[in-house]
Write a protein that holds these residues in place. Structure first.
Motif, short mmCIF file in Angstrom:
data_model
loop_
_atom_site.label_atom_id
_atom_site.label_comp_id
_atom_site.label_asym_id
_atom_site.label_seq_id
_atom_site.Cartn_x
_atom_site.Cartn_y
_atom_site.Cartn_z
N MET A 22 0.85 -1.19 0.00
CA MET A 22 0.00 0.00 0.00
C MET A 22 0.88 1.24 0.00
O MET A 22 1.83 1.34 0.76
CB MET A 22 -0.92 0.01 1.22
CG MET A 22 -1.91 1.16 1.24
SD MET A 22 -3.16 0.98 2.56
CE MET A 22 -2.18 1.32 4.01
N VAL A 24 0.93 5.35 0.52
CA VAL A 24 0.19 6.44 1.17
C VAL A 24 0.87 7.76 0.82
O VAL A 24 2.09 7.87 0.89
CB VAL A 24 0.14 6.25 2.70
CG1 VAL A 24 -0.64 7.38 3.35
CG2 VAL A 24 -0.49 4.91 3.05
N ILE A 32 -4.70 7.23 0.37
CA ILE A 32 -4.08 5.96 0.00
C ILE A 32 -3.96 6.00 -1.51
O ILE A 32 -4.96 6.11 -2.23
CB ILE A 32 -4.93 4.77 0.44
CG1 ILE A 32 -5.11 4.77 1.97
CG2 ILE A 32 -4.31 3.46 -0.03
CD1 ILE A 32 -6.10 3.73 2.46
N LEU A 35 -3.39 0.19 -3.48
CA LEU A 35 -3.44 -1.00 -2.64
C LEU A 35 -3.44 -2.19 -3.58
O LEU A 35 -4.35 -2.32 -4.42
CB LEU A 35 -4.69 -1.02 -1.75
CG LEU A 35 -4.92 -2.30 -0.93
CD1 LEU A 35 -3.78 -2.51 0.07
CD2 LEU A 35 -6.27 -2.25 -0.22
N LEU A 146 -3.76 3.92 9.63
CA LEU A 146 -3.86 2.91 8.57
C LEU A 146 -2.87 1.80 8.90
O LEU A 146 -1.65 2.03 8.95
CB LEU A 146 -3.51 3.53 7.21
CG LEU A 146 -4.31 4.79 6.83
CD1 LEU A 146 -3.78 5.38 5.53
CD2 LEU A 146 -5.80 4.48 6.71
#
Length: 313
Positions: A22, A24, A32, A35, A146
Motif C-alpha cells: 500500500m 500512502v 491511499i 493497494l 492505517l
C-alpha cells in the motif's frame, strides 16, 4: 476554502505486509494512493485504482482530484445543498465545489496531512483545521490510522470538535476500486435516497430491483449511483479469478454509496455516516439521515476494514 486548492507533491510511503503493498501520500489529501496484492507468479492485482506517478510527482488541484486511491471524507460526506445550512440560529455558507452549486466532500481531501507515526506496515496521519473565509466554521482535529496486515487494511479515522459550540459532523471513506471484466458485487441494504439532478438526496424509500445487490451480480453497463442506508455494513467484490475483497464497517458508518459511472475503469463503494445533505434533510424532518452532533471536545471514530483473499488455485 478557496475554489482552487493546489496539493503540492510530498513524500510517499510504501507499506508492506505479506503479499500486500500500500502506498500512502499524506500531502495529497491524506490519500491511499494504491493497494495491491501479489497474484500468481509476478502478477500484481490492483484493488484500488492507482494514482498516477504524474500526480504523485507534480501534485494536483485538490478540488479536481484524480479518480483513484482512497481519500477521507471529513467533516461531512458528499454534498450540502448550495453550501448552505442553518445551525445554532444562524445561516452558514460554504464555498461551492467548482462547476456546481453545492459544497462537496468536506475539506480533508483537499488539505495536506502530517505524518505522526510511521512503521513498515502502518502510518498515522494528522490534520488540524482552523476556520477561514468560506470554510467549515468549526475548528477540528482529524487523524487517520492505517494498518496493513497480511489479511488486508484496518483504517480508523477520528474527528474531534475543537470549536466552542456543537458541530454537525460526519464522514467516511471514498475508495476507487478497479473495475475489471467479470467482477461481481454483493451487499445488503434496505433503503435508498433518490436524488435530484444535482445528485443531492431528496427523500428515503425502499430499494427496487435496480438497486438490489443482495445476490452477487455485475454492475450494470449504464451509470448507477445510489445512496443507501440500513445496510449490513459488509460488501464483497469478487474477481473472475476468485480473488475477493470484503469491506467491513462499524457504526457510525451506517450509510453506503455505490458510484459506478458509465464507461469508466473504476467504481466506488463508500462506507459513510450519513446521506448527502443530511444536515438539511434532518432540518426538514426526515429521519434516518445519519446526522450526528459533536459537542465541543467530543470525538467521532470511523472504522473500515478491507479483507483480501487470494484466488483459489
Amino acid at each position: 476554502m478557496t475554489l482552487t486548492t493546489w496539493l503540492a507533491p510530498g513524500p510517499v510511503h510504501t507499506l508492506r505486509a505479506g503479499a500486500l503493498t500500500m502506498v500512502v501520500a499524506p500531502a495529497a489529501g491524506g490519500r491511499i494512493a494504491s493497494l495491491a496484492s501479489a497474484g500468481e507468479g509476478s502478477q500484481r492485482i490492483d484493488w484500488l485504482a492507482p494514482m498516477s506517478e504524474v500526480c504523485l510527482r507534480d501534485g494536483f488541484n485538490g478540488l479536481a482530484w484524480p479518480k483513484a486511491g482512497c481519500y477521507p471524507l471529513l467533516p461531512f460526506s458528499n454534498r450540502i445543498r448550495e453550501g448552505r445550512l442553518q445551525w445554532g440560529g444562524r445561516e452558514i455558507r460554504l464555498a461551492p465545489h467548482p462547476g456546481q452549486p453545492h459544497a462537496m466532500h468536506g475539506l480533508a481531501h483537499a488539505r495536506a496531512w502530517a505524518v505522526e507515526q510511521l512503521t513498515a506496515s502502518s502510518i498515522v496521519l494528522g490534520l488540524r483545521h482552523v476556520p477561514d473565509v468560506d470554510s467549515w466554521p468549526w475548528a477540528f482535529t482529524a487523524t487517520q490510522t492505517l494498518v496493513l496486515t497480511a489479511e488486508g487494511l484496518d483504517a480508523v479515522m477520528t474527528l474531534r470538535n475543537d470549536g466552542d459550540s456543537d458541530m454537525p459532523a460526519g464522514g467516511g471513506f471514498h475508495p476507487y476500486f478497479v473495475r475489471a471484466a467479470g467482477m461481481h458485487i454483493q451487499f445488503d441494504a434496505a433503503t435508498m435516497w433518490p436524488t435530484d439532478a444535482g445528485e443531492v438526496a431528496i427523500r428515503s424509500e425502499p430499494i427496487t430491483a435496480r438497486e438490489d445487490f443482495s445476490n452477487a451480480r455485475a454492475l450494470p453497463d449504464d451509470a448507477l449511483s445510489v445512496y443507501y442506508s440500513n445496510w449490513r455494513q459488509q460488501a464483497a467484490i469478487s474477481r473472475v479469478d476468485s480473488a475477493t475483497l470484503t469491506i467491513r464497517a462499524a457504526d457510525p458508518l451506517d450509510h453506503f454509496i455505490l458510484h459506478a459511472p458509465k464507461g469508466q475503469p473504476y467504481f466506488c463503494l463508500e462506507p459513510v455516516s450519513h446521506v448527502a445533505d443530511a444536515v438539511n434533510l434532518a432540518a426538514q424532518g426526515w429521519e434516518g439521515t445519519g446526522l450526528r452532533v459533536l459537542a465541543p471536545g467530543e470525538t467521532m471514530r470511523l472504522r473500515m476494514q478491507l479483507r483480501i483473499e487470494p484466488a483459489v488455485s
